[in-house]
Design an enzyme around this catalytic site. Structure first.
Site, mmCIF file in Angstrom:
data_model
loop_
_atom_site.group_PDB
_atom_site.id
_atom_site.type_symbol
_atom_site.label_atom_id
_atom_site.label_comp_id
_atom_site.label_asym_id
_atom_site.label_seq_id
_atom_site.Cartn_x
_atom_site.Cartn_y
_atom_site.Cartn_z
ATOM 1 C CE LYS A 1 -3.816 -2.417 2.153
ATOM 2 N NZ LYS A 1 -4.353 -2.962 3.401
ATOM 3 C CD GLN B 1 -3.258 -4.713 6.770
ATOM 4 O OE1 GLN B 1 -3.141 -3.753 6.028
ATOM 5 N NE2 GLN B 1 -3.931 -5.796 6.413
ATOM 6 C CG ASP C 1 -9.752 -0.409 5.091
ATOM 7 O OD1 ASP C 1 -9.548 -0.572 3.873
ATOM 8 O OD2 ASP C 1 -9.004 -0.860 5.978
#
Ligand code: NAP
Length: 293
Positions: free
Chosen positions: A52, A96, A119
């Protein structure tokens, strides 16, 4: 059979974003900033985070990673997230997953400022998604939709079978495919671990989205001729022939399923690349909304 090539589509998405960042830089403004939090040393999570970060750099976004110890207490992580929420230089926050056991994942997700929730996991954004309102769509389902759009795959009136009902993949993609828009309007069946007759249900699918996390779960005798198959699965399998020591395997038995399909995504090189591209798109959207542009 045509491959739905995540490399080609993600490059196209990234190139478009790159051009927009060039314009931002020329105007002297700050560039979009994606900040990630990584707790512990999970190998797969490390790989995702560095990918990322690299993708951000490739298109000119600013990116940062806050690394925290595996044994951190929940309260410490809460403080980190609060600071990130308040930091005006951060547009998108990515925590994460999975988090270590002592930390309540839901609590942490609920704490992220919904305007930075790139997200798309905060219930505020999930609610908007369900109602068909503009929001941050979780990156993997968003990436799948971008892929269907790129290849102009007809979806209206089709029967889509979604294998898996997780909040990050199965549930949101089933909602998106059922909604009234150009790449929606499907009749959707969602299967999960308690579903009966999955093979029969899959055989009815014009579009099959596999997101169960079981390597090569979908076999050729589960897929009808001409179906579109999207393989979301990513499982690391020990492979001593590889330098890394592992191979990545999808949820679909590609070799035997592919010849029956009209379109299919490979693993790797399919949905995984689209997930990152979609995350970058969400970050750009967060930047634009926060700057009021
Ligand atoms: P998850 O949270 O573990 O959900 C798996 C889903 O599959 C659950 O709904 C589960 O049912 C269902 N399931 C499990 N065994 C089943 C069976 N035998 N038959 C039918 N359904 C079954 O996983 P996830 O986070 O959605 O991820 C799924 C896969 O996609 C994983 O391999 C993950 O690594 C991968 N993934 C890839 C990307 C990408 O960028 N390509 C992104 C995210 C995830 P229950 O609800 O009943 O337990």
């Amino acid at each position: 059979m045509q491959i739905l090539d995540g490399k080609i589509v993600s490059q196209a998405v990234k190139e478009e974003l790159k051009q927009q960042v060039i314009k931002i830089k020329e105007s002297g403004k700050r560039v979009p900033h994606l900040a990630a939090v990584l707790v512990g040393n999970n190998g797969a999570s490390e790989t995702y985070i560095s990918s990322k970060k690299k993708n951000c750099e490739d298109i000119g976004f600013s990116s940062s990673v806050i690394r925290l110890d595996e044994n951190i207490e929940e309260i410490e992580l809460i403080e980190v997230i609060k600071k990130m929420n308040e930091d005006d230089s951060i547009d998108g926050i990515l925590v994460q997953l999975p988090l270590p056991k002592q930390i309540n994942e839901q609590k942490i997700i609920h704490l992220i400022d919904p305007s930075k929730d790139v997200d798309g996991l905060h219930p505020f954004n999930t609610g908007k998604l369900v109602q068909g309102l503009p929001t941050f769509i979780p990156a993997t389902p968003f990436g799948i939709m971008l892929m269907l759009e790129h290849y102009n795959i007809p979806t209206s009136g089709k029967h889509a079978v979604v294998l898996g009902r997780s909040n990050i993949v199965g549930r949101p993609i089933s909602i998106l495919l059922s909604q009234p828009h150009q790449f929606g309007n499907c009749t959707v069946t969602v299967c999960h671990s308690k579903s009966n007759n999955i093979k029969d249900i899959c055989l009815q699918g014009d579009i099959v989205i596999a997101a169960v996390g079981i390597p090569e779960y979908v076999k050729a005798d589960m897929i009808k001729e001409g179906a579109v198959v999207v393989d979301v699965g990513i499982t690391r399998i020990t492979d001593e022939t590889k330098k890394s020591g592992f191979s990545i395997v999808g949820d679909v038995m590609f070799e035997t399923v592919a010849p029956k399909c009209s379109y299919i995504t490979p693993v790797p090189g399919g949905v995984g690349l689209m997930t990152i591209a979609a995350l970058l798109k969400n970050t750009f959207q967060a930047y634009t909304l926060r700057k009021g542009e």
